[in-house]
Design a protein around this motif. Structure first.
Motif, PDB file in Angstrom:
ATOM      1  N   MET A   1       0.827  -1.177   0.000  1.00 27.27           N
ATOM      2  CA  MET A   1       0.000   0.000   0.000  1.00 27.27           C
ATOM      3  C   MET A   1       0.876   1.245   0.000  1.00 27.27           C
ATOM      4  O   MET A   1       1.856   1.299   0.730  1.00 27.27           O
ATOM      5  N   PRO A   2       0.499   2.225  -0.772  1.00 25.81           N
ATOM      6  CA  PRO A   2       1.297   3.452  -0.846  1.00 25.81           C
ATOM      7  C   PRO A   2       1.315   4.204   0.487  1.00 25.81           C
ATOM      8  O   PRO A   2       0.325   4.253   1.203  1.00 25.81           O
ATOM      9  N   LEU A   3       2.464   4.784   0.770  1.00 25.45           N
ATOM     10  CA  LEU A   3       2.659   5.590   1.969  1.00 25.45           C
ATOM     11  C   LEU A   3       2.879   7.034   1.563  1.00 25.45           C
ATOM     12  O   LEU A   3       3.555   7.300   0.568  1.00 25.45           O
ATOM     13  N   THR A   4       2.322   7.953   2.346  1.00 28.04           N
ATOM     14  CA  THR A   4       2.587   9.370   2.137  1.00 28.04           C
ATOM     15  C   THR A   4       2.784  10.038   3.491  1.00 28.04           C
ATOM     16  O   THR A   4       2.305   9.545   4.519  1.00 28.04           O
ATOM     17  N   ILE A   5       3.474  11.138   3.472  1.00 28.76           N
ATOM     18  CA  ILE A   5       3.614  11.943   4.672  1.00 28.76           C
ATOM     19  C   ILE A   5       2.305  12.708   4.847  1.00 28.76           C
ATOM     20  O   ILE A   5       1.763  13.266   3.897  1.00 28.76           O
ATOM     21  N   SER A   6       1.799  12.710   6.054  1.00 31.50           N
ATOM     22  CA  SER A   6       0.531  13.370   6.341  1.00 31.50           C
ATOM     23  C   SER A   6       0.600  14.853   5.993  1.00 31.50           C
ATOM     24  O   SER A   6       1.608  15.522   6.227  1.00 31.50           O
ATOM     25  N   ASP A   7      -0.500  15.366   5.454  1.00 32.50           N
ATOM     26  CA  ASP A   7      -0.598  16.804   5.172  1.00 32.50           C
ATOM     27  C   ASP A   7      -0.534  17.631   6.450  1.00 32.50           C
ATOM     28  O   ASP A   7      -0.271  18.828   6.396  1.00 32.50           O
ATOM     29  N   ALA A   8      -0.771  16.996   7.590  1.00 33.71           N
ATOM     30  CA  ALA A   8      -0.742  17.692   8.871  1.00 33.71           C
ATOM     31  C   ALA A   8       0.676  17.825   9.434  1.00 33.71           C
ATOM     32  O   ALA A   8       0.860  18.376  10.509  1.00 33.71           O
ATOM     33  N   VAL A   9       1.673  17.326   8.708  1.00 37.48           N
ATOM     34  CA  VAL A   9       3.053  17.349   9.194  1.00 37.48           C
ATOM     35  C   VAL A   9       3.868  18.379   8.424  1.00 37.48           C
ATOM     36  O   VAL A   9       3.888  18.393   7.199  1.00 37.48           O
ATOM     37  N   ILE A  10       4.538  19.234   9.187  1.00 39.46           N
ATOM     38  CA  ILE A  10       5.525  20.151   8.630  1.00 39.46           C
ATOM     39  C   ILE A  10       6.880  19.576   9.021  1.00 39.46           C
ATOM     40  O   ILE A  10       7.101  19.225  10.184  1.00 39.46           O
ATOM     41  N   TRP A  11       7.768  19.446   8.043  1.00 40.33           N
ATOM     42  CA  TRP A  11       9.064  18.833   8.347  1.00 40.33           C
ATOM     43  C   TRP A  11      10.176  19.538   7.596  1.00 40.33           C
ATOM     44  O   TRP A  11       9.955  20.169   6.570  1.00 40.33           O
ATOM     45  N   GLN A  12      11.386  19.423   8.180  1.00 41.35           N
ATOM     46  CA  GLN A  12      12.566  19.985   7.534  1.00 41.35           C
ATOM     47  C   GLN A  12      13.809  19.235   7.992  1.00 41.35           C
ATOM     48  O   GLN A  12      13.847  18.696   9.092  1.00 41.35           O
ATOM     49  N   GLU A  13      14.800  19.219   7.117  1.00 38.86           N
ATOM     50  CA  GLU A  13      16.085  18.626   7.465  1.00 38.86           C
ATOM     51  C   GLU A  13      16.860  19.621   8.309  1.00 38.86           C
ATOM     52  O   GLU A  13      16.877  20.816   8.015  1.00 38.86           O
ATOM     53  N   THR A  14      17.490  19.116   9.372  1.00 41.39           N
ATOM     54  CA  THR A  14      18.328  19.940  10.240  1.00 41.39           C
ATOM     55  C   THR A  14      19.664  19.231  10.424  1.00 41.39           C
ATOM     56  O   THR A  14      19.854  18.125   9.928  1.00 41.39           O
ATOM     57  N   GLY A  15      20.552  19.834  11.162  1.00 42.50           N
ATOM     58  CA  GLY A  15      21.836  19.215  11.449  1.00 42.50           C
ATOM     59  C   GLY A  15      21.719  17.962  12.291  1.00 42.50           C
ATOM     60  O   GLY A  15      22.593  17.103  12.282  1.00 42.50           O
ATOM     61  N   GLU A  16      20.616  17.827  13.023  1.00 43.97           N
ATOM     62  CA  GLU A  16      20.409  16.664  13.891  1.00 43.97           C
ATOM     63  C   GLU A  16      19.609  15.561  13.233  1.00 43.97           C
ATOM     64  O   GLU A  16      19.421  14.501  13.807  1.00 43.97           O
ATOM     65  N   GLY A  17      19.084  15.783  12.054  1.00 43.46           N
ATOM     66  CA  GLY A  17      18.231  14.811  11.370  1.00 43.46           C
ATOM     67  C   GLY A  17      17.073  15.528  10.722  1.00 43.46           C
ATOM     68  O   GLY A  17      17.235  16.602  10.157  1.00 43.46           O
ATOM     69  N   ILE A  18      15.893  14.973  10.862  1.00 45.10           N
ATOM     70  CA  ILE A  18      14.689  15.615  10.335  1.00 45.10           C
ATOM     71  C   ILE A  18      13.801  15.969  11.517  1.00 45.10           C
ATOM     72  O   ILE A  18      13.530  15.133  12.382  1.00 45.10           O
ATOM     73  N   SER A  19      13.360  17.218  11.535  1.00 48.67           N
ATOM     74  CA  SER A  19      12.444  17.690  12.572  1.00 48.67           C
ATOM     75  C   SER A  19      11.028  17.678  12.013  1.00 48.67           C
ATOM     76  O   SER A  19      10.797  18.118  10.886  1.00 48.67           O
ATOM     77  N   LEU A  20      10.112  17.169  12.826  1.00 43.06           N
ATOM     78  CA  LEU A  20       8.711  17.041  12.427  1.00 43.06           C
ATOM     79  C   LEU A  20       7.830  17.802  13.399  1.00 43.06           C
ATOM     80  O   LEU A  20       8.070  17.786  14.609  1.00 43.06           O
ATOM     81  N   TYR A  21       6.812  18.440  12.864  1.00 46.21           N
ATOM     82  CA  TYR A  21       5.798  19.079  13.694  1.00 46.21           C
ATOM     83  C   TYR A  21       4.437  18.652  13.169  1.00 46.21           C
ATOM     84  O   TYR A  21       4.119  18.855  12.004  1.00 46.21           O
ATOM     85  N   HIS A  22       3.643  18.029  14.039  1.00 46.03           N
ATOM     86  CA  HIS A  22       2.298  17.598  13.676  1.00 46.03           C
ATOM     87  C   HIS A  22       1.343  18.725  14.050  1.00 46.03           C
ATOM     88  O   HIS A  22       1.133  19.001  15.233  1.00 46.03           O
ATOM     89  N   THR A  23       0.799  19.381  13.054  1.00 51.63           N
ATOM     90  CA  THR A  23      -0.013  20.574  13.285  1.00 51.63           C
ATOM     91  C   THR A  23      -1.323  20.286  14.010  1.00 51.63           C
ATOM     92  O   THR A  23      -1.874  21.183  14.649  1.00 51.63           O
ATOM     93  N   GLU A  24      -1.811  19.073  13.931  1.00 59.10           N
ATOM     94  CA  GLU A  24      -3.083  18.747  14.588  1.00 59.10           C
ATOM     95  C   GLU A  24      -2.912  18.379  16.057  1.00 59.10           C
ATOM     96  O   GLU A  24      -3.800  18.621  16.867  1.00 59.10           O
ATOM     97  N   THR A  25      -1.771  17.784  16.413  1.00 57.17           N
ATOM     98  CA  THR A  25      -1.557  17.358  17.799  1.00 57.17           C
ATOM     99  C   THR A  25      -0.601  18.273  18.556  1.00 57.17           C
ATOM    100  O   THR A  25      -0.541  18.237  19.780  1.00 57.17           O
ATOM    101  N   GLY A  26       0.182  19.072  17.820  1.00 58.17           N
ATOM    102  CA  GLY A  26       1.178  19.929  18.447  1.00 58.17           C
ATOM    103  C   GLY A  26       2.446  19.187  18.845  1.00 58.17           C
ATOM    104  O   GLY A  26       3.316  19.746  19.511  1.00 58.17           O
ATOM    105  N   ASP A  27       2.579  17.932  18.427  1.00 58.13           N
ATOM    106  CA  ASP A  27       3.753  17.129  18.774  1.00 58.13           C
ATOM    107  C   ASP A  27       4.945  17.477  17.887  1.00 58.13           C
ATOM    108  O   ASP A  27       4.797  17.673  16.681  1.00 58.13           O
ATOM    109  N   PHE A  28       6.119  17.548  18.505  1.00 59.03           N
ATOM    110  CA  PHE A  28       7.377  17.714  17.795  1.00 59.03           C
ATOM    111  C   PHE A  28       8.160  16.411  17.883  1.00 59.03           C
ATOM    112  O   PHE A  28       8.116  15.733  18.913  1.00 59.03           O
ATOM    113  N   HIS A  29       8.880  16.068  16.823  1.00 53.40           N
ATOM    114  CA  HIS A  29       9.745  14.885  16.812  1.00 53.40           C
ATOM    115  C   HIS A  29      11.007  15.244  16.042  1.00 53.40           C
ATOM    116  O   HIS A  29      10.964  16.023  15.087  1.00 53.40           O
ATOM    117  N   THR A  30      12.123  14.657  16.451  1.00 54.12           N
ATOM    118  CA  THR A  30      13.356  14.753  15.673  1.00 54.12           C
ATOM    119  C   THR A  30      13.806  13.328  15.378  1.00 54.12           C
ATOM    120  O   THR A  30      13.980  12.522  16.297  1.00 54.12           O
TER     121      THR A  30
END
Length: 92
Positions: free
Chosen positions: A1-30
């Protein structure tokens, strides 16, 4: 099944990896290096098997035991990201 990144996620590459922000839950992940590689493969390929194959080619180098471990780790990571609503899986 095809996978996609959720439209609710804003992400960017950083020096530590990839930082994620879930706009619906307010959760941050690196994501660490490995998680970042998987994330980028989801963004470009969107399929489980090609993701596992590319990582196995890069890291297992024909070692079947390591290839199986990579498969399990990728499936666990993707399952976790799907459960958190960061990645979506679509019916074909």
């Amino acid at each position: 099944m095809p996978l996609t990144i959720s439209d609710a996620v804003i992400w960017q590459e950083t020096g530590e990896g990839i930082s994620l922000y879930h706009t619906e839950t307010g959760d941050f992940h690196t994501l660490n290096d490995t998680g970042s590689k998987i994330w980028m493969l989801v963004a470009s390929d969107g399929e489980r098997d090609p993701i596992v194959a590319k990582l196995s080619d890069e890291f297992a180098r024909n070692n079947a035991a390591i290839g199986r471990l990579i498969h399990l780790d990728v499936m666990e990571f993707l399952g976790s990201m799907i459960e958190r609503g960061l990645i979506e899986e679509h019916l074909p």
